[in-house]
Motif scaffolding. Structure first.
Motif, short mmCIF file in Angstrom:
data_model
loop_
_atom_site.label_atom_id
_atom_site.label_comp_id
_atom_site.label_asym_id
_atom_site.label_seq_id
_atom_site.Cartn_x
_atom_site.Cartn_y
_atom_site.Cartn_z
N GLU A 168 0.84 -1.19 0.00
CA GLU A 168 0.00 0.00 0.00
C GLU A 168 0.87 1.25 0.00
O GLU A 168 1.84 1.35 0.75
N ALA A 169 0.52 2.21 -0.85
CA ALA A 169 1.34 3.41 -1.00
C ALA A 169 1.53 4.15 0.31
O ALA A 169 2.59 4.75 0.56
N SER A 170 0.51 4.12 1.19
CA SER A 170 0.61 4.83 2.46
C SER A 170 1.65 4.21 3.39
O SER A 170 2.09 4.86 4.35
N VAL A 194 2.57 0.48 -4.22
CA VAL A 194 3.93 0.67 -4.73
C VAL A 194 4.56 -0.70 -4.88
O VAL A 194 4.49 -1.53 -3.96
N ARG A 195 5.18 -0.94 -6.02
CA ARG A 195 5.83 -2.21 -6.27
C ARG A 195 7.28 -2.14 -5.80
O ARG A 195 8.04 -1.27 -6.23
N ILE A 196 7.66 -3.05 -4.88
CA ILE A 196 9.01 -3.04 -4.33
C ILE A 196 9.68 -4.40 -4.56
O ILE A 196 9.02 -5.43 -4.60
N PRO A 197 11.00 -4.39 -4.73
CA PRO A 197 11.74 -5.66 -4.89
C PRO A 197 11.70 -6.45 -3.59
O PRO A 197 11.65 -5.88 -2.49
#
Length: 215
Positions: A168-170, A194-197
């Motif tokens: 979640e972006a927040s 948000v896509r994170i590794p």
């Protein structure tokens, strides 16, 4: 074993957990049953000295867990913390031995020309065999299974595929040009996320850590 004992002694001396003295190119650390004396190749800045361990005949240099137990007793460390630190030290010793074996195998394969033009041979990260030069847990990787250490450890020419997950972006703090660059590599994130590794070993543990969210 000797390297781990040395790191414990050196850090205990620097932190004044044990009485010690540095003189005549030697570090003398006071222990129960008499002092351990380690000849030094040279004195280092911030008391980070370089030892000559091969010349030490004291059998206590071979048993880092005994040194650790002495420190734990002197500091009144609770049993649960002693168990945790012992596990970290043992894991580091095993991983260091495995890393050095991998180095020997890699060098042998390179001499035989069996590694070819592998691009990993040009990455310095794969040649840091001993890990942190001063920390007694220099190769600790608690939580990784033995097969995972072989698969993911950089000094063993690991090839780790990087995956992603959406957060979640927040809950995410983003810096630089990540939001612009990430889609090129990992595709677009779900709206509002948000896509994170994420490392494969981390992904395996997420359902255990957040069972309700993952259900």
């Amino acid at each position: 074993m000797r390297e781990t004992t040395w790191r414990l002694l050196l850090n205990a001396a620097r932190e004044r957990l044990l009485e010690s003295s540095r003189a005549r190119e030697c570090l003398r650390v006071e222990l129960g049953g008499g002092a351990i004396e380690v000849p030094l190749a040279r004195f280092g800045a911030f008391e980070l000295d370089w030892p000559m361990l091969a010349s030490v005949e004291d059998p206590r240099i071979e048993d880092p867990l005994a040194i650790l137990e002495l420190l734990a007793t002197r500091e009144g460390l609770p049993e649960a913390d002693r168990v945790r630190v012992r596990a970290e030290i043992i894991d580091s010793i095993i991983n260091l031995a495995q890393a050095r074996l991998a180095r020997e195998l890699r060098e042998a394969l390179a001499r035989r020309g069996e590694l070819g033009g592998d691009p990993r041979l040009c990455d310095p990260e794969h040649f840091v065999t001993d890990g942190h030069p001063w920390h007694p847990g220099n190769r600790t990787r608690l939580g990784l299974r033995r097969a995972e250490v072989v698969r993911y450890a950089g000094e063993q020419l690991a090839h780790t595929p990087v995956g992603c997950m959406d957060v979640e972006a927040s809950l995410a703090r983003v810096a630089g040009a990540w939001l612009d660059e990430a889609p090129r590599w990992f595709g677009e994130a779900t709206p509002g996320f948000v896509r994170i590794p994420i490392h494969p070993a981390q992904r395996r543990r997420i359902p255990q850590l957040f069972p309700r969210e993952w259900a």
